[in-house]
Design a protein around this motif. Sequence first.
Motif, PDB file in Angstrom:
ATOM      1  N   LEU A  17       0.832  -1.199   0.000  1.00 27.10           N
ATOM      2  CA  LEU A  17       0.000   0.000   0.000  1.00 27.10           C
ATOM      3  C   LEU A  17       0.871   1.255   0.000  1.00 27.10           C
ATOM      4  O   LEU A  17       0.582   2.229  -0.721  1.00 27.10           O
ATOM      5  CB  LEU A  17      -0.914  -0.014   1.223  1.00 27.10           C
ATOM      6  N   ASN A  18       1.934   1.234   0.775  1.00 26.88           N
ATOM      7  CA  ASN A  18       2.842   2.371   0.819  1.00 26.88           C
ATOM      8  C   ASN A  18       3.479   2.624  -0.553  1.00 26.88           C
ATOM      9  O   ASN A  18       3.554   3.765  -1.020  1.00 26.88           O
ATOM     10  CB  ASN A  18       3.921   2.108   1.870  1.00 26.88           C
ATOM     11  N   VAL A 133      11.717  18.732  -4.803  1.00 27.28           N
ATOM     12  CA  VAL A 133      10.939  17.566  -5.216  1.00 27.28           C
ATOM     13  C   VAL A 133      11.233  16.358  -4.324  1.00 27.28           C
ATOM     14  O   VAL A 133      10.336  15.737  -3.755  1.00 27.28           O
ATOM     15  CB  VAL A 133      11.210  17.233  -6.695  1.00 27.28           C
ATOM     16  N   PHE A 134      12.528  16.053  -4.189  1.00 31.29           N
ATOM     17  CA  PHE A 134      12.883  14.895  -3.369  1.00 31.29           C
ATOM     18  C   PHE A 134      12.544  15.124  -1.896  1.00 31.29           C
ATOM     19  O   PHE A 134      12.121  14.222  -1.186  1.00 31.29           O
ATOM     20  CB  PHE A 134      14.371  14.580  -3.528  1.00 31.29           C
ATOM     21  N   GLN A 135      12.762  16.353  -1.442  1.00 29.88           N
ATOM     22  CA  GLN A 135      12.441  16.661  -0.055  1.00 29.88           C
ATOM     23  C   GLN A 135      10.945  16.517   0.201  1.00 29.88           C
ATOM     24  O   GLN A 135      10.520  15.967   1.217  1.00 29.88           O
ATOM     25  CB  GLN A 135      12.895  18.093   0.250  1.00 29.88           C
ATOM     26  N   GLU A 136      10.136  16.984  -0.740  1.00 27.01           N
ATOM     27  CA  GLU A 136       8.690  16.861  -0.595  1.00 27.01           C
ATOM     28  C   GLU A 136       8.248  15.396  -0.631  1.00 27.01           C
ATOM     29  O   GLU A 136       7.365  14.977   0.118  1.00 27.01           O
ATOM     30  CB  GLU A 136       7.997  17.648  -1.714  1.00 27.01           C
ATOM     31  N   LEU A 137       8.915  14.600  -1.486  1.00 29.04           N
ATOM     32  CA  LEU A 137       8.599  13.180  -1.543  1.00 29.04           C
ATOM     33  C   LEU A 137       8.935  12.498  -0.220  1.00 29.04           C
ATOM     34  O   LEU A 137       8.192  11.629   0.261  1.00 29.04           O
ATOM     35  CB  LEU A 137       9.377  12.531  -2.689  1.00 29.04           C
ATOM     36  N   LEU A 138      10.045  12.901   0.390  1.00 29.82           N
ATOM     37  CA  LEU A 138      10.441  12.332   1.669  1.00 29.82           C
ATOM     38  C   LEU A 138       9.420  12.688   2.759  1.00 29.82           C
ATOM     39  O   LEU A 138       9.017  11.829   3.557  1.00 29.82           O
ATOM     40  CB  LEU A 138      11.827  12.829   2.055  1.00 29.82           C
ATOM     41  N   TYR A 139       9.005  13.942   2.812  1.00 29.08           N
ATOM     42  CA  TYR A 139       8.001  14.343   3.799  1.00 29.08           C
ATOM     43  C   TYR A 139       6.690  13.595   3.597  1.00 29.08           C
ATOM     44  O   TYR A 139       6.018  13.193   4.549  1.00 29.08           O
ATOM     45  CB  TYR A 139       7.761  15.859   3.716  1.00 29.08           C
ATOM     46  N   PHE A 140       6.310  13.437   2.338  1.00 35.69           N
ATOM     47  CA  PHE A 140       5.064  12.712   2.057  1.00 35.69           C
ATOM     48  C   PHE A 140       5.171  11.249   2.517  1.00 35.69           C
ATOM     49  O   PHE A 140       4.217  10.690   3.045  1.00 35.69           O
ATOM     50  CB  PHE A 140       4.759  12.771   0.556  1.00 35.69           C
ATOM     51  N   GLU A 141       6.375  10.651   2.320  1.00 37.61           N
ATOM     52  CA  GLU A 141       6.579   9.265   2.758  1.00 37.61           C
ATOM     53  C   GLU A 141       6.423   9.156   4.277  1.00 37.61           C
ATOM     54  O   GLU A 141       5.799   8.216   4.782  1.00 37.61           O
ATOM     55  CB  GLU A 141       7.962   8.785   2.318  1.00 37.61           C
ATOM     56  N   PHE A 142       6.981  10.125   5.011  1.00 34.81           N
ATOM     57  CA  PHE A 142       6.826  10.126   6.457  1.00 34.81           C
ATOM     58  C   PHE A 142       5.353  10.204   6.851  1.00 34.81           C
ATOM     59  O   PHE A 142       4.892   9.514   7.766  1.00 34.81           O
ATOM     60  CB  PHE A 142       7.588  11.301   7.083  1.00 34.81           C
ATOM     61  N   ALA A 143       4.595  11.048   6.157  1.00 37.08           N
ATOM     62  CA  ALA A 143       3.170  11.183   6.453  1.00 37.08           C
ATOM     63  C   ALA A 143       2.418   9.887   6.150  1.00 37.08           C
ATOM     64  O   ALA A 143       1.558   9.448   6.925  1.00 37.08           O
ATOM     65  CB  ALA A 143       2.574  12.347   5.659  1.00 37.08           C
ATOM     66  N   VAL A 144       2.755   9.262   5.007  1.00 34.02           N
ATOM     67  CA  VAL A 144       2.095   7.998   4.646  1.00 34.02           C
ATOM     68  C   VAL A 144       2.410   6.914   5.667  1.00 34.02           C
ATOM     69  O   VAL A 144       1.520   6.169   6.108  1.00 34.02           O
ATOM     70  CB  VAL A 144       2.527   7.551   3.233  1.00 34.02           C
ATOM     71  N   LEU A 145       3.677   6.823   6.065  1.00 37.84           N
ATOM     72  CA  LEU A 145       4.056   5.820   7.062  1.00 37.84           C
ATOM     73  C   LEU A 145       3.340   6.051   8.382  1.00 37.84           C
ATOM     74  O   LEU A 145       2.896   5.083   9.046  1.00 37.84           O
ATOM     75  CB  LEU A 145       5.573   5.844   7.281  1.00 37.84           C
ATOM     76  N   LEU A 146       3.192   7.310   8.782  1.00 39.67           N
ATOM     77  CA  LEU A 146       2.484   7.619  10.018  1.00 39.67           C
ATOM     78  C   LEU A 146       1.029   7.150   9.950  1.00 39.67           C
ATOM     79  O   LEU A 146       0.519   6.512  10.877  1.00 39.67           O
ATOM     80  CB  LEU A 146       2.560   9.123  10.298  1.00 39.67           C
TER      81      LEU A 146
END
Length: 436
Positions: A17-18, A133-146
Amino acid sequence: MSIKLKIPLIMLAALLLNIVILLCYFVFYLSVRVDTYQVKMQQTVSEVAQEIAAAIDGESLDLASEYLSLYKNPKKLAFVLTDTQTGEETNWNMGKAESIGFTQTSLLTLSGHSYVLLVKKQVELFNFRTHGVFQELLYFEFAVLLVIFLLLGVIIHFRYVSSLLKLNGAMHLYKDKKQVLQETDRKDEIGKLQTSFAALSRSLEAEKQVQNRIISSISHDIKTPLTSVLGYSERLLKKELSPQKQQQYTQTIYMQARDIEAIVEEFDDYLSLSAPRKEQLQKYKVSYICTMLEDEYRLRLEEQGIVFTLWNQCSDNTEIYTDLLKLRRVFANIIGNSIRHARVTGLQIQVSFISSADKLFITMSDNGNGISETDLPYIFEPFYTSDQSRRISGLGLSICKQIVEGNGGSISAENLPEGGLLIRFTLPLLPIPSRI
């Protein structure tokens, strides 16, 4: 499905899902931003290259170098001047050699020589701060994992933790109020645990009822002769009695005391019986056991007007391992039970021995009145009686069941069509079963 399989599957589903969410986010959102960024950055590099070329074309090399050194460069662009004849390069703001980026070249004339002006926007692949772009993708990944972890926590709590808490509460409720837990349709470890506890609680309740019946029966059976002993003892102490009366009362007290002793001994035997230990087991021929029964019962029963018949259909070398004293107790209890409860004139007791490849079958029957079909399934239970108004301690057949099953066999009873009761039990033949 068991929990040990469900948990890895849930984690795998969360991982997939992630990945799907990240791909969708990149394809439908970030990729558009990346394309826009590339177009704008290439346009900016081209405009700056045109601006610088227009400003320094035809000037001296020193002036061009000073201009490039003092150029306001908010986009942090890199500049390179290359002499077309010598290949000599002069650069400003150049970063790491392995970086990539957007470039634009222009041909210039400086101090009478031809130069190539290279304007470059460097992008370091593994520097997240180069663009967002990469920084935003990283933040989004943290939010998805949370969110996924929170979702997993909710699922695990309501599916497993809450079930365990309910089961724990049910256990405490059974401890405090003896409320039996119901079984569940769940097939995982929690369901099996709940089903096992439900079966255990029912077993404990049944055992408690048996214990209450045992205590009540023993209490009643001892109370009756004990009351008689106290009554006659009081008469002996308080009244002037003739020697004949004294003898009669003393004899009555003695007989009642013997009844109490018999009840206590039978109950003690019932509690102490267990599976025979190996050191108690010895090898006996079936023919020897038959001879022993003939010698012990035939003459004594004939004196009481009872016909005793024994058939041995086993070969001479048929042998069993058994505790002979306990096996004798089985025969004594069953024969005694027939004598007490047959209630017929001309009682006949038959015993037969038949062997198979690994078992010895022993049947004992009489021509009495048998037992009602309603009571038949319960006759091996301790203190069971069909007359609920009488609680006579009856442990004989229950003791037989313990001895036979402790010796690796089984026991059952049935009414004969022509009348009477038949009790059949089996014992293992050699070699000794592993459980003994």
